[in-house]
Design an enzyme around this catalytic site. Structure first.
Site, PDB file in Angstrom:
ATOM      1  N   LYS A  68       0.830  -1.207   0.000  1.00 16.92           N
ATOM      2  CA  LYS A  68       0.000   0.000   0.000  1.00 16.92           C
ATOM      3  C   LYS A  68       0.865   1.258   0.000  1.00 16.92           C
ATOM      4  CE  LYS A  68      -2.266  -1.469   3.669  1.00 16.92           C
ATOM      5  NZ  LYS A  68      -1.854  -2.890   3.731  1.00 16.92           N
ATOM      6  N   THR A  69       1.867   1.297   0.867  1.00 16.19           N
ATOM      7  CA  THR A  69       2.765   2.457   0.911  1.00 16.19           C
ATOM      8  C   THR A  69       3.551   2.580  -0.385  1.00 16.19           C
ATOM      9  OG1 THR A  69       2.985   2.243   3.311  1.00 16.19           O
ATOM     10  CG2 THR A  69       4.662   3.546   2.169  1.00 16.19           C
ATOM     11  N   ASP A 113      -1.379   6.786   6.352  1.00 16.66           N
ATOM     12  CA  ASP A 113      -1.403   5.377   6.717  1.00 16.66           C
ATOM     13  C   ASP A 113      -2.285   5.202   7.958  1.00 16.66           C
ATOM     14  OD1 ASP A 113      -0.804   2.726   6.543  1.00 16.66           O
ATOM     15  OD2 ASP A 113       1.228   2.894   7.343  1.00 16.66           O
ATOM     16  N   THR A 162      -5.549  -1.371   7.274  1.00 20.47           N
ATOM     17  CA  THR A 162      -5.704  -2.817   7.388  1.00 20.47           C
ATOM     18  C   THR A 162      -7.088  -3.168   7.927  1.00 20.47           C
ATOM     19  OG1 THR A 162      -4.766  -2.746   9.626  1.00 20.47           O
ATOM     20  CG2 THR A 162      -3.241  -3.162   7.805  1.00 20.47           C
ATOM     21  N   ARG A 221       6.734  -8.002   1.415  1.00 19.39           N
ATOM     22  CA  ARG A 221       7.634  -7.471   2.437  1.00 19.39           C
ATOM     23  C   ARG A 221       8.313  -8.607   3.198  1.00 19.39           C
ATOM     24  NH1 ARG A 221       4.897  -3.600   6.552  1.00 19.39           N
ATOM     25  NH2 ARG A 221       4.737  -2.282   4.701  1.00 19.39           N
TER      26      ARG A 221
END
Length: 343
Positions: A68-69, A113, A162, A221
């Site tokens: 997402k980032t 975020d 999330t 990640r």
């Protein structure tokens, strides 16, 4: 000292974050997975550039570690815009948000975020900012209060969360593009592991790449983190090359099994089996038994266990599945009163 959760999809420190940034793609053409989303973003970005306008506001939701980032940075890069990054918990007062908004230039991207953690008081200022690019800020209070009308330069807000279910409907509906990020496919993870290894200058065998991808829990990640851990092991215990033997030994040392579960995952499942007879049991009870925070279990542990079919959410709580017993090598008949399913 508690062992770091290697397969956690959250950042573990400044060095880790710097490496993640170095491995991030900067253009849509470099992005892996989420084909539908990439195409939607490509169309929206191209149309916005042709009109000379900021892109529509974007909401990205899904488990942590899925990009997402990264996508926020890619969008800003593709738009030729500056990105300002903050988070819901950091915006504790309305003045915090207003200060950021008034410093945005035309076309800038504001990335928030954990946007679901914005307070109601702060969130109210986002509505007119998103729709009309203005905010009415109240100064002082009581008899001396006055409202200042501030006009903002057009910008793009990108929110990430999330917990999409915790977003208020007024906020959710103001995002023109909304997308749920799914766990990556094995093929996409293999591609990601190859790219990471090449960027880090690591020699590797193809079967070793596949081993890492299978244990990365569908999360890029985590795949990047496993590559770095296996690189260290291969460097110290081998000749520096990622081989299947080095990968197996490195991940065994870290307590990561064939499905990618680590010690906390297995404890989570064993508590449900051993203490609560396989479930159903509330997440609060499991968290208290493990001595962990609810959010850690819900955001970090549960998503993959649900995806892998090892855990079921029922109206009465969490239950393990038959696949869990098979994976842990436990016979359901040895668990008193185990209930695997709920209507």
């Amino acid at each position: 000292m508690a062992r770091e959760k290697i397969i956690s999809s959250s950042s573990t420190g400044a060095d880790d974050e710097q490496l993640n940034v170095a491995l991030r793609p900067t253009r849509l053409d470099e992005c892996i997975g989420s084909t539908d989303l990439i195409e939607k973003l490509r169309i929206s970005i191209t149309a916005a550039l042709q009109r000379g306008e900021p892109m529509e506001h974007v909401m990205l939701h899904g488990p942590p570690g899925l990009g997402k980032t990264t996508l926020a940075y890619v969008i800003a890069h593709e738009m030729g815009a500056t990105i300002k990054v903050t988070s819901g918990p950091a915006l504790t007062r309305a003045s915090d948000l207003v200060g950021i908004l008034t410093n945005l230039e035309h076309g800038d991207v504001l990335f928030i975020d954990e946007i679901h953690r914005l307070s109601a008081a702060v969130e109210e200022y986002i509505y007119p900012a998103m729709e009309e690019f203005k905010v009415d800020f109240v100064i002082d209070s009581g008899m001396h209060s006055r409202t200042v009308n501030l006009t903002l330069k057009p910008f793009t807000l990108i929110g990430a969360t999330t917990r999409a279910g915790l977003l208020s409907p007024p906020l959710r509906t103001r995002f023109g593009i909304q997308h749920h990020l799914e766990f990556w496919s094995p093929a996409d993870l293999v591609h990601r592991v190859r790219m990471t290894a090449k960027m880090l200058g690591i020699e590797y065998d193809e079967d070793a790449v596949a081993l890492i991808a299978r244990r990365a829990r569908g999360t890029p990640r985590i795949a990047n983190r496993l590559v770095r851990r296996c690189r260290d092991y291969a460097q110290v215990k081998g000749d520096g090359r990622l081989t299947s033997g080095a990968i197996e030994s490195a991940l065994e040392l870290e307590g990561i099994d064939l499905l990618g579960l680590d010690e906390l995952d297995r404890k989570f499942l064993r508590v449900i089996i051993d203490t609560y007879n396989g479930g159903p049991v509330g997440i609060e009870a499991v968290a208290a038994t493990l001595g962990e925070e609810n959010d850690t279990l819900v955001d970090v542990v549960e998503p993959f266990l649900l995806q892998a079919g090892l855990l079921a959410r029922t109206r009465r709580g969490r239950s393990v599945t038959m696949k869990t017993y098979e994976h842990l090598g436990i016979s359901p008949s040895t668990v008193g009163g185990a209930q695997l399913f709920d209507e």
